[in-house]
Design an enzyme around this catalytic site. Structure first.
Site, PDB file in Angstrom:
ATOM      1  N   SER A  94       0.825  -1.198   0.000  1.00 58.51           N
ATOM      2  CA  SER A  94       0.000   0.000   0.000  1.00 58.51           C
ATOM      3  C   SER A  94       0.867   1.258   0.000  1.00 58.51           C
ATOM      4  O   SER A  94       1.683   1.442  -0.899  1.00 58.51           O
ATOM      5  CB  SER A  94      -0.963  -0.043   1.188  1.00 58.51           C
ATOM      6  OG  SER A  94      -1.989   0.895   1.066  1.00 58.51           O
ATOM      7  N   ASP A 216     -10.334  -4.216  -4.973  1.00 57.21           N
ATOM      8  CA  ASP A 216      -9.516  -3.448  -4.036  1.00 57.21           C
ATOM      9  C   ASP A 216     -10.067  -2.027  -3.995  1.00 57.21           C
ATOM     10  O   ASP A 216      -9.872  -1.250  -4.927  1.00 57.21           O
ATOM     11  CB  ASP A 216      -8.053  -3.457  -4.487  1.00 57.21           C
ATOM     12  CG  ASP A 216      -7.127  -2.774  -3.494  1.00 57.21           C
ATOM     13  OD1 ASP A 216      -7.624  -2.032  -2.621  1.00 57.21           O
ATOM     14  OD2 ASP A 216      -5.902  -2.972  -3.597  1.00 57.21           O
ATOM     15  N   HIS A 244      -7.383  -5.637  -0.329  1.00 55.61           N
ATOM     16  CA  HIS A 244      -6.181  -4.804  -0.349  1.00 55.61           C
ATOM     17  C   HIS A 244      -5.002  -5.420   0.398  1.00 55.61           C
ATOM     18  O   HIS A 244      -3.923  -4.829   0.425  1.00 55.61           O
ATOM     19  CB  HIS A 244      -6.518  -3.437   0.270  1.00 55.61           C
ATOM     20  CG  HIS A 244      -5.466  -2.402   0.093  1.00 55.61           C
ATOM     21  ND1 HIS A 244      -5.005  -1.997  -1.154  1.00 55.61           N
ATOM     22  CD2 HIS A 244      -4.771  -1.670   1.007  1.00 55.61           C
ATOM     23  CE1 HIS A 244      -4.084  -1.068  -1.002  1.00 55.61           C
ATOM     24  NE2 HIS A 244      -3.910  -0.853   0.303  1.00 55.61           N
TER      25      HIS A 244
END
Length: 262
Positions: A94, A216, A244
């Site tokens: 991320s 996601d 995610h």
């Protein structure tokens, strides 16, 4: 204080090649535990917590230094320099995808590869660029986080992990959000979700693997494809995993992709 102590650095394995795992927002190094057994026999693994997360030294937090993702990238470089390692494969989940990119721009000789899991250079829609959120959406999420940290955690954990994931995984992510110091959580959320690193992507020359999931909500497919188009030396792999956090929900698939890439 050394960076190794400040960021609670832990070393696993004693291989000749080095993997550095960097966690995402609201998490800590424990989120990588399913990956460690697969790599520690062949690689040296570096795990750490960003300041304010996990067992890092909270007293080292400085709003000026951490006013942008570059402050966190500087910490990554400082850890590498103290450990005196090079040729690193940086695995960022991320927001750490962009932190790794910034570190590789600053010191490209330190890095052999970047692996980005669910990257996003900007979360906010801007003209033809669709980051996934209107600015008002992001402001609303940040306001909720400021006013009700526990409520934000309970709301966002299933959306980020993926509503089709197991209650245990969703609960683990929620618990991680909840135990993060609210002051750090609020600050890092603003730095993360209001950042815009689109202009930095073409500067990344390090070979990069982009791992993308379906469904996601934080980093939609078209965002991963955008990152792939902008990076001059990258490849894009679509996972069967959803949500995610595939390193938690589908670790074997992520492990296989990383091994294939390396």
């Amino acid at each position: 204080m050394t960076a190794v102590a400040r960021n609670n650095v832990k070393i696993h394995g004693d291989g000749t090649r080095t993997l550095m795992f960097a966690h995402g927002y609201g998490c800590d190094q424990s989120m990588w535990r399913a990956m460690i057994p697969a790599f520690e026999k062949d690689f040296r693994l570096i795990l750490f917590d960003y300041v304010g997360a996990g067992d890092s030294d909270f007293s080292a937090f400085d709003r000026t230094h951490y006013s942008s993702l570059r402050g966190y990238a500087e910490d990554v470089l400082e850890i590498i320099e103290e450990l005196k390692v090079g040729g690193i494969t940086f695995v960022g989940h991320s927001v750490s995808s962009m932190i790794g990119a910034l570190a590789a721009i600053e010191k490209p000789s330190y890095f052999e590869n970047l692996i980005m899991i669910g990257p996003s250079p900007s979360y906010i829609n801007d003209g033809d660029y669709k980051g996934g959120f209107d600015r008002s959406d992001i402001e609303g999420l940040l306001d909720l986080l400021d006013s009700n940290h526990l409520g934000w955690s309970a709301t966002m954990a299933p959306l980020i992990m993926g509503t089709d994931q197991s209650p245990e995984l969703i609960g683990e992510l929620e618990a991680s959000f909840c135990r993060t110091d609210p002051r750090f959580a609020q600050h890092f959320a603003r730095v993360t979700f209001l950042s815009d690193n689109r202009a930095d992507l073409p500067k990344v020359t390090t070979k990069t693997l982009i791992l993308q999931c379906e469904k996601d909500m934080i980093a939609p497919i078209h965002v991963g494809e955008y990152v792939n188009r902008c990076l001059p030396n990258s490849q894009f792999e679509m996972l069967q995993a959803t949500g995610h956090c595939p390193h938690m929900s589908a670790p074997q698939e992520v492990i296989d992709q990383i091994r294939r890439f390396l």
